[in-house]
Each structure stands twice: as C-alpha cells, then as structure tokens.
Design an enzyme around this catalytic site. Structure first.
Site, PDB file in Angstrom:
ATOM      1  N   ASP A   1       0.865  -1.175   0.000  1.00 39.32           N
ATOM      2  CA  ASP A   1       0.000   0.000   0.000  1.00 39.32           C
ATOM      3  C   ASP A   1       0.901   1.224   0.000  1.00 39.32           C
ATOM      4  OD1 ASP A   1      -2.044   1.778   0.138  1.00 39.32           O
ATOM      5  OD2 ASP A   1      -2.744   1.207   2.129  1.00 39.32           O
ATOM      6  N   ALA A   2       1.342   1.584  -1.193  1.00 37.02           N
ATOM      7  CA  ALA A   2       2.339   2.642  -1.351  1.00 37.02           C
ATOM      8  C   ALA A   2       1.794   3.872  -2.060  1.00 37.02           C
ATOM      9  CB  ALA A   2       3.536   2.097  -2.134  1.00 37.02           C
ATOM     10  N   LYS A   3       0.670   3.708  -2.763  1.00 32.34           N
ATOM     11  CA  LYS A   3      -0.013   4.810  -3.459  1.00 32.34           C
ATOM     12  C   LYS A   3       0.949   5.609  -4.329  1.00 32.34           C
ATOM     13  CE  LYS A   3      -3.569   5.090   0.115  1.00 32.34           C
ATOM     14  NZ  LYS A   3      -2.985   4.130   1.086  1.00 32.34           N
ATOM     15  N   ARG A   4       1.699   4.906  -5.150  1.00 28.37           N
ATOM     16  CA  ARG A   4       2.649   5.545  -6.048  1.00 28.37           C
ATOM     17  C   ARG A   4       1.960   5.980  -7.330  1.00 28.37           C
ATOM     18  NH1 ARG A   4       5.280   4.994  -1.656  1.00 28.37           N
ATOM     19  NH2 ARG A   4       7.501   4.508  -1.663  1.00 28.37           N
TER      20      ARG A   4
ATOM     21  N   THR B   1      -0.713  -0.352  -4.622  1.00 24.00           N
ATOM     22  CA  THR B   1      -1.732   0.679  -4.822  1.00 24.00           C
ATOM     23  C   THR B   1      -1.125   1.834  -5.596  1.00 24.00           C
ATOM     24  OG1 THR B   1      -1.235   1.629  -2.634  1.00 24.00           O
ATOM     25  CG2 THR B   1      -3.075   0.064  -2.773  1.00 24.00           C
TER      26      THR B   1
END
Length: 273
Positions: A91-94, A118
C-alpha cells in the site's frame, strides 16, 4: 498470483479477508520493544495467528519508510515471512511520470516481490501503465476512498458524472480484470452497488472495515460478483485487538469472526446462482 489463483484461494479458505500490517511501533505491546526488530516480531506473531484465515496481507509502506533503512529491512523481512500462496499488497499509493513509475513498479514487484501495489491515478494513463506491464502482478487504482477528504476531488461533478467515475472508466480501459483492481472505501456504502455496475468484473480492495466503521454486510451484499471480487481489509481492528502478551490470540479471534461472517456471505452467493 494470477486472478484464478486468487479466486481459488478465496473459495478454499472461505474468506476474502485482507489483514493490514500497518504497524505503528508506538502501538505495539511494550514487551516487544526489547526485540532487535520489534515491528517484525509483532508482524510475525500476527501472521502466524491469521495466515489460515485471510487471503491477503496489505503492508502500508509509510509505517516502515518513516524508520529509514531499518524500516525497509523490516518490510522486506515481513513480506518474505508471509507464506507463499497468500496475496501481498504494497500500500504505497505511487504514481508519477512513466519512467519514474517504472522504477516504482520494479521496487515493489521485483525487489520486494509483492503481488500488487496501490497506485494514485492523478497523473493519468502514462503514470499507471508501467505497473500493468508485469506478468501476474496487479495495480490497485485509487477509485473512491474512505477518508473525509475524498469529497474534495473524487466527488467533484465533471459534466454529467463524478470525477471518481471518470477514473474508474479510464482504469477499465487501461487494464483488465486480470491485472487491475480498484480501491473502494467501505464507508462509501451508498456508492458500492453503482460502482459494481461500472466495474462488474474487477476486484475491489475495500479498506475501512472495523475501526473506520464500514459494514462488512453492506460491502458483501452490494459489491460481490461471481468470483467474489472483493478483498476486504481490516487493519487496526485485528492487529490491535489486544495489547498484552497474548495480543496474537486476540488478533486471531477478531480475524476468525470476519472469516466466519465472510463464509456466510460466500455461501449465500453460491446458493443464489
């Protein structure tokens, strides 16, 4: 892990539970602080207690990055400890320009061997496509999130639809049900059925159950598809269920409650077919 393997895992375990290892060193039981790697000791105990009840683990990288190199080492030890055959999510939302996104994708898919990451879609197609170029890996696109600030942009009216609807429709064009999922917050229950109609075949990663107040029943009855199509994440409600030396026992108890409830919804869905 490919789609069919994930679907088979859900059927085998009668579960679509994702356990969030969003581990805050300030919140773990005090007796663990004497360990050389307290966060890993905590994660190891949680994994041992829940690995037969869940189909996925989600690691929010922020809780590890903040500790510098030691945090990255803990993240690597954690993902390597998760048993083979369980879906792993960074869950890094890159999301950045194409060549930068390629490096982010290599980081999580090659260096750390996650199954999924993510991805923030704000910069558009060329920032997402690099994550879709890896065989049997997944991009999980932020669709409609569960935080209060989701109203700021995601619910903006753009001509005849909301911005989040445009993101969902674009994502469906960029990827396939075999390599792209959507984040759909559990607290967005009023939109779940509508979102499922927009994306009938894609998996949804659904955070917000438990501590954030999302309803597992609403999610399951409104958004399940023929393959289940759901990974429902619970983090704080499970990993911080207890704070004593038997914290893992408490974590297992809560995870089992989720798994048993999920099994009921899966069986109802099968019976309805």
């Amino acid at each position: 892990m490919n789609r069919q393997e994930l679907v088979n895992l859900i059927k085998e375990k009668q579960s679509y539970l994702c356990v969030g290892l969003d581990t805050d060193i300030q919140k773990i039981p005090k007796h663990l602080l004497s360990h050389a790697d307290p966060v890993f000791a905590f994660n190891k105990a949680i994994i041992d207690a829940t690995k037969d009840l869940c189909v996925a683990y989600k690691i929010n990288t922020a809780f590890y990055e903040c500790m510098g190199i030691r945090g990255w080492e803990t993240l690597q030890r954690t993902v390597e400890y998760i048993p083979s055959g369980i879906f792993t999510i960074a869950d890094a939302k890159r999301g950045d320009i194409g060549n930068t996104s390629t490096q982010y994708a290599k980081t999580f898919f090659e260096t750390y061997q996650f199954d999924a990451v993510t991805v923030a879609p704000y910069m558009g197609k060329d920032s997402v496509e690099p994550f879709l170029q890896f065989s049997e890996k997944w991009a999980i696109l932020l669709g409609l999130t569960s935080n209060e600030g989701s109203q700021d942009f995601q619910m903006l009216q753009v001509k005849d639809e909301f911005l989040f609807e445009k993101v969902l429709k674009a994502g469906i064009e960029w990827g396939t049900p075999d390599n792209l999922m959507f984040v759909v917050g559990a607290t967005q229950s009023s939109q779940l059925r509508h979102i499922r109609k927009l994306a009938p075949d894609h998996f949804f990663l659904v955070p917000g159950v438990g501590a954030q107040g999302g309803s597992l029943e609403e999610i399951s009855t409104q958004a399940m598809n023929r393959d289940c199509g759901l990974l429902v994440n619970a983090s704080r409600a499970i990993i911080y269920a207890g704070n004593g030396e038997d914290f893992a026992v408490d974590a297992r108890r809560v995870a089992l409650e989720y798994q048993q409830e999920m099994a009921g919804y899966l069986n109802k869905a099968i019976a309805a077919v």
